[in-house]
Design a protein around this motif. Structure first.
Motif, PDB file in Angstrom:
ATOM      1  N   VAL A 118      18.993 -37.204 -53.876  1.00  0.00           N
ATOM      2  CA  VAL A 118      20.069 -36.208 -53.889  1.00  0.00           C
ATOM      3  C   VAL A 118      20.778 -36.197 -55.235  1.00  0.00           C
ATOM      4  CG1 VAL A 118      22.299 -35.563 -52.914  1.00  0.00           C
ATOM      5  CG2 VAL A 118      20.427 -36.221 -51.395  1.00  0.00           C
ATOM      6  N   LEU A 119      21.146 -37.371 -55.742  1.00  0.00           N
ATOM      7  CA  LEU A 119      21.866 -37.447 -57.011  1.00  0.00           C
ATOM      8  C   LEU A 119      20.992 -36.956 -58.172  1.00  0.00           C
ATOM      9  CD1 LEU A 119      23.741 -40.840 -56.563  1.00  0.00           C
ATOM     10  CD2 LEU A 119      24.631 -38.534 -56.256  1.00  0.00           C
ATOM     11  N   GLU A 120      19.695 -37.220 -58.089  1.00  0.00           N
ATOM     12  CA  GLU A 120      18.780 -36.736 -59.122  1.00  0.00           C
ATOM     13  C   GLU A 120      18.744 -35.212 -59.141  1.00  0.00           C
ATOM     14  OE1 GLU A 120      14.015 -36.936 -60.300  1.00  0.00           O
ATOM     15  OE2 GLU A 120      14.744 -37.909 -58.479  1.00  0.00           O
ATOM     16  N   MET A 121      18.679 -34.607 -57.949  1.00  0.00           N
ATOM     17  CA  MET A 121      18.626 -33.149 -57.877  1.00  0.00           C
ATOM     18  C   MET A 121      19.938 -32.507 -58.310  1.00  0.00           C
ATOM     19  SD  MET A 121      15.722 -31.965 -57.230  1.00  0.00           S
ATOM     20  CE  MET A 121      15.104 -33.327 -58.218  1.00  0.00           C
ATOM     21  N   LEU A 122      21.064 -33.120 -57.957  1.00  0.00           N
ATOM     22  CA  LEU A 122      22.353 -32.581 -58.378  1.00  0.00           C
ATOM     23  C   LEU A 122      22.500 -32.638 -59.892  1.00  0.00           C
ATOM     24  CD1 LEU A 122      24.784 -33.914 -55.617  1.00  0.00           C
ATOM     25  CD2 LEU A 122      23.900 -31.594 -55.920  1.00  0.00           C
ATOM     26  N   GLU A 123      21.921 -33.650 -60.497  1.00  0.00           N
ATOM     27  CA  GLU A 123      21.956 -33.724 -61.964  1.00  0.00           C
ATOM     28  C   GLU A 123      21.067 -32.642 -62.570  1.00  0.00           C
ATOM     29  OE1 GLU A 123      21.642 -36.987 -65.578  1.00  0.00           O
ATOM     30  OE2 GLU A 123      21.368 -37.626 -63.495  1.00  0.00           O
ATOM     31  N   VAL A 124      19.915 -32.376 -61.950  1.00  0.00           N
ATOM     32  CA  VAL A 124      19.009 -31.338 -62.442  1.00  0.00           C
ATOM     33  C   VAL A 124      19.694 -29.975 -62.431  1.00  0.00           C
ATOM     34  CG1 VAL A 124      16.922 -30.022 -61.864  1.00  0.00           C
ATOM     35  CG2 VAL A 124      16.862 -32.523 -61.870  1.00  0.00           C
ATOM     36  N   VAL A 125      20.477 -29.685 -61.386  1.00  0.00           N
ATOM     37  CA  VAL A 125      21.125 -28.373 -61.280  1.00  0.00           C
ATOM     38  C   VAL A 125      22.553 -28.385 -61.839  1.00  0.00           C
ATOM     39  CG1 VAL A 125      19.730 -27.726 -59.280  1.00  0.00           C
ATOM     40  CG2 VAL A 125      21.967 -28.801 -58.910  1.00  0.00           C
ATOM     41  N   SER A 126      22.880 -29.426 -62.608  1.00  0.00           N
ATOM     42  CA  SER A 126      24.178 -29.523 -63.292  1.00  0.00           C
ATOM     43  C   SER A 126      25.361 -29.557 -62.326  1.00  0.00           C
ATOM     44  CB  SER A 126      24.341 -28.361 -64.297  1.00  0.00           C
ATOM     45  OG  SER A 126      23.293 -28.346 -65.237  1.00  0.00           O
ATOM     46  N   LEU A 127      25.202 -30.292 -61.235  1.00  0.00           N
ATOM     47  CA  LEU A 127      26.297 -30.461 -60.268  1.00  0.00           C
ATOM     48  C   LEU A 127      26.615 -31.940 -60.037  1.00  0.00           C
ATOM     49  CD1 LEU A 127      25.614 -27.735 -57.536  1.00  0.00           C
ATOM     50  CD2 LEU A 127      27.402 -27.741 -59.282  1.00  0.00           C
ATOM     51  N   LYS A 128      26.324 -32.772 -61.016  1.00  0.00           N
ATOM     52  CA  LYS A 128      26.663 -34.186 -60.891  1.00  0.00           C
ATOM     53  C   LYS A 128      28.173 -34.326 -60.761  1.00  0.00           C
ATOM     54  CE  LYS A 128      26.028 -38.631 -63.214  1.00  0.00           C
ATOM     55  NZ  LYS A 128      25.501 -39.318 -64.428  1.00  0.00           N
ATOM     56  N   GLY A 129      28.618 -35.130 -59.771  1.00  0.00           N
ATOM     57  CA  GLY A 129      30.040 -35.305 -59.514  1.00  0.00           C
ATOM     58  C   GLY A 129      30.589 -34.366 -58.453  1.00  0.00           C
ATOM     59  N   PHE A 130      29.746 -33.480 -57.931  1.00  0.00           N
ATOM     60  CA  PHE A 130      30.187 -32.514 -56.912  1.00  0.00           C
ATOM     61  C   PHE A 130      29.789 -32.950 -55.503  1.00  0.00           C
ATOM     62  CE2 PHE A 130      30.722 -30.083 -60.645  1.00  0.00           C
ATOM     63  CZ  PHE A 130      31.431 -28.929 -60.364  1.00  0.00           C
ATOM     64  N   GLU A 131      29.297 -34.193 -55.356  1.00  0.00           N
ATOM     65  CA  GLU A 131      28.708 -34.616 -54.089  1.00  0.00           C
ATOM     66  C   GLU A 131      29.621 -34.394 -52.890  1.00  0.00           C
ATOM     67  OE1 GLU A 131      27.843 -38.040 -56.906  1.00  0.00           O
ATOM     68  OE2 GLU A 131      28.637 -36.017 -57.130  1.00  0.00           O
ATOM     69  N   HIS A 132      30.900 -34.634 -53.030  1.00  0.00           N
ATOM     70  CA  HIS A 132      31.802 -34.604 -51.875  1.00  0.00           C
ATOM     71  C   HIS A 132      32.653 -33.336 -51.820  1.00  0.00           C
ATOM     72  CE1 HIS A 132      30.469 -38.655 -51.169  1.00  0.00           C
ATOM     73  NE2 HIS A 132      30.913 -39.049 -52.344  1.00  0.00           N
ATOM     74  N   ARG A 133      32.280 -32.357 -52.608  1.00  0.00           N
ATOM     75  CA  ARG A 133      32.985 -31.071 -52.567  1.00  0.00           C
ATOM     76  C   ARG A 133      32.542 -30.269 -51.341  1.00  0.00           C
ATOM     77  NH1 ARG A 133      34.464 -28.562 -57.532  1.00  0.00           N
ATOM     78  NH2 ARG A 133      35.259 -30.133 -58.986  1.00  0.00           N
ATOM     79  N   SER A 134      33.482 -29.526 -50.772  1.00  0.00           N
ATOM     80  CA  SER A 134      33.133 -28.572 -49.720  1.00  0.00           C
ATOM     81  C   SER A 134      32.392 -27.407 -50.364  1.00  0.00           C
ATOM     82  CB  SER A 134      34.401 -28.071 -49.031  1.00  0.00           C
ATOM     83  OG  SER A 134      34.138 -26.899 -48.282  1.00  0.00           O
ATOM     84  N   VAL A 135      31.319 -26.929 -49.724  1.00  0.00           N
ATOM     85  CA  VAL A 135      30.573 -25.813 -50.305  1.00  0.00           C
ATOM     86  C   VAL A 135      31.424 -24.539 -50.333  1.00  0.00           C
ATOM     87  CG1 VAL A 135      28.287 -26.711 -49.751  1.00  0.00           C
ATOM     88  CG2 VAL A 135      29.481 -25.269 -48.086  1.00  0.00           C
ATOM     89  N   ALA A 136      32.407 -24.456 -49.429  1.00  0.00           N
ATOM     90  CA  ALA A 136      33.273 -23.273 -49.400  1.00  0.00           C
ATOM     91  C   ALA A 136      34.163 -23.199 -50.636  1.00  0.00           C
ATOM     92  CB  ALA A 136      34.132 -23.289 -48.141  1.00  0.00           C
TER      93      ALA A 136
END
Length: 382
Positions: A118-136
C-alpha cells in the motif's frame, strides 16, 4: 521488440440485434500505453469491458499471452480497471481503500506485506502521507490517484482506464495526463485507456486506435494519426481539418478549385477523385493578389495566442488559425506548402466533414445561452 500481451480475434458484440463491435482484430503489447479513441457509442468502452471480462463477446476470441480467456471471470484475469466514477468507499480512509483489494483477493498476505504494498503504491501516485485521510476530504485528482493505486496494488499486467479524467476540470485534467504517463512508465505495465478527447489521446499514448460505429478506422502513433489520417472521419476527429474535394492529376500534384498544388503524396490513379486534408495551422495568409486561392473572411474569433478565422472559398468555409488579425469581410489570399497538404482515398465519410459553415452560429448559440443564464440569475436576485 515489444512482446504481444493481448489479442482480440474477430471480436464482435451485439446487443438486442444491434452490432456494437463489428469483428475487430487488435493486439496490445506489453508495457504499451494504448488509447481507444472515438465518439460516444463507437464501441471503445465495450472493447474495454470485453478485455476486463465484464462482457463476453458474441463472436471471436480474447487471447492473453496466447491463451483464450473468453470464459475466465474478471477476478481471475491479470487486469484491473479504473472507472470514470472512481467507486471509492467513503467510509474507509485512503489506506483501507487501497488495501481493500489485497485483503479480498490475497487473504494470505501478512499485515507487513500489505503495509509495504500500500505504501509503495501511494508513493507511486504521489500520495505518501495521505494514508489516514478520509477520501471525502480529497480533491478530484487525489481521489483518482487513490483509485489508480487501488487498481495497481494487486500488480496486474494490464490497467484498464475508462475515461478516468472526465470529471476533472481542464487544468487538473492536463496535470493528470502527465501523471498517468509517468505512472505507466514507472510501473512498466500496459495501460489501455478509453477517451473521446483527442488531445488526451495524442498527449499520452504510444499507440492510438481510432474507432467509429464498432469499426477500427486507423491504428498508429499519435504523430502518424494526426499527420496521415486514413479517411475524412479520422482527419476530422483528430484535430481541426479543412477537408475538400480534389483531383489527383499525377504523383505529387493535386488540383483544388481548378488550381494545382504540389503535395508529397503519390500512388493514386491519374485524375483520381480524392479527399484533401489541410490543417488550419498549415495555411499562410497573404495579400489577395499573391494568393493561390482568394476568399472572404466571414468570422474572426480571438483565442488568446491566435485567431480562428473562417474564410469563404467559393461557398465552402475554411478554418485558418493564425496570429495575424484579418477583419471580417476582408479579402485574403492563402498559400499552402506541399507538406501542409495530405491526400486521402474517397470513403463513405467523404463530404461529411470539413466545412465550417456552422462555426459562427455555434459561437452565437453559446453567447445566447450565456445571456439566458445571466438573465435567469438576475431574475433570481430580484
Amino acid at each position: 521488440m515489444s512482446k504481444e500481451l493481448i489479442r482480440l480475434v474477430d471480436c464482435g458484440m451485439r446487443f438486442d440485434g444491434e452490432t456494437v463491435l463489428d469483428n475487430i482484430n487488435l493486439y496490445f503489447n506489453d508495457s504499451e500505453f494504448l488509447t481507444l479513441l472515438g465518439p460516444s457509442g463507437c464501441g471503445k468502452t465495450t472493447t474495454l469491458r470485453i478485455i476486463a471480462g465484464f462482457l463476453k463477446p458474441t463472436s471471436g476470441d480474447v487471447l492473453f499471452d496466447g491463451v483464450r480467456i473468453n470464459d475466465v471471470p474478471p477476478n481471475k484475469r491479470q487486469v484491473n480497471t479504473v472507472f470514470q466514477k472512481y467507486a471509492l468507499f467513503p467510509h474507509l480512509d485512503v489506506y483501507d481503500n487501497v488495501a481493500f483489494g489485497l485483503r479480498l483477493i490475497r487473504p494470505k498476505l501478512t499485515k507487513k506485506e500489505i503495509d509495504m504494498r500500500v505504501l509503495e503504491m501511494l508513493e507511486v501516485v504521489s500520495l505518501k502521507g495521505f494514508e489516514h485521510r478520509s477520501v471525502a476530504s480529497l480533491s478530484g485528482g487525489q481521489q483518482q490517484r487513490v483509485a489508480i493505486a487501488r487498481a495497481l496494488v494487486n500488480q496486474p499486467k494490464v490497467l484498464l482506464l475508462d475515461e478516468p479524467l472526465a470529471a476533472l476540470d481542464l487544468r487538473l485534467r492536463k496535470d493528470m495526463q502527465q501523471e498517468l504517463k509517468r505512472i505507466q512508465q514507472q510501473m512498466g505495465i500496459t495501460f489501455i485507456y478509453v477517451t473521446h478527447d483527442q488531445e488526451e489521446a495524442l498527449a499520452m499514448s504510444d499507440t492510438v486506435v481510432v474507432m467509429d460505429a464498432g469499426v477500427i478506422q486507423q491504428i498508429g502513433k499519435p504523430e502518424d494519426i494526426y499527420n496521415e489520417p486514413k479517411n475524412a472521419f479520422v482527419a476530422d476527429f483528430i484535430g481541426e481539418s479543412n477537408i475538400v474535394d480534389g483531383i489527383m492529376r499525377e504523383d505529387y500534384m493535386v488540383e483544388i478549385y481548378g488550381r494545382k498544388f504540389r503535395c508529397l503524396d503519390k500512388g493514386f490513379a491519374p485524375n483520381e477523385p480524392v479527399d484533401v486534408v489541410i490543417r488550419p495551422e498549415d495555411i499562410d495568409i497573404v495579400p489577395a493578389e499573391e494568393g493561390r486561392l482568394v476568399g472572404t473572411v466571414t468570422s474572426v474569433t480571438f483565442k488568446g495566442m491566435m485567431y480562428d478565422i473562417i474564410v469563404d472559398f467559393r461557398g465552402f468555409k475554411w478554418l485558418i488559425q493564425t496570429t495575424d488579425f484579418c477583419p471580417e469581410d476582408s479579402r485574403i489570399g492563402i498559400k499552402i506548402d506541399p507538406d501542409g497538404i495530405h491526400i486521402m482515398k474517397k470513403s463513405h465519410y467523404s463530404g461529411m466533414f470539413g466545412d465550417y459553415s456552422s462555426f459562427s452560429e455555434e459561437y452565437d448559440e453559446l453567447d445566447d445561452a450565456s445571456l439566458e443564464l445571466d438573465e435567469e440569475e438576475s431574475g433570481d436576485e430580484e
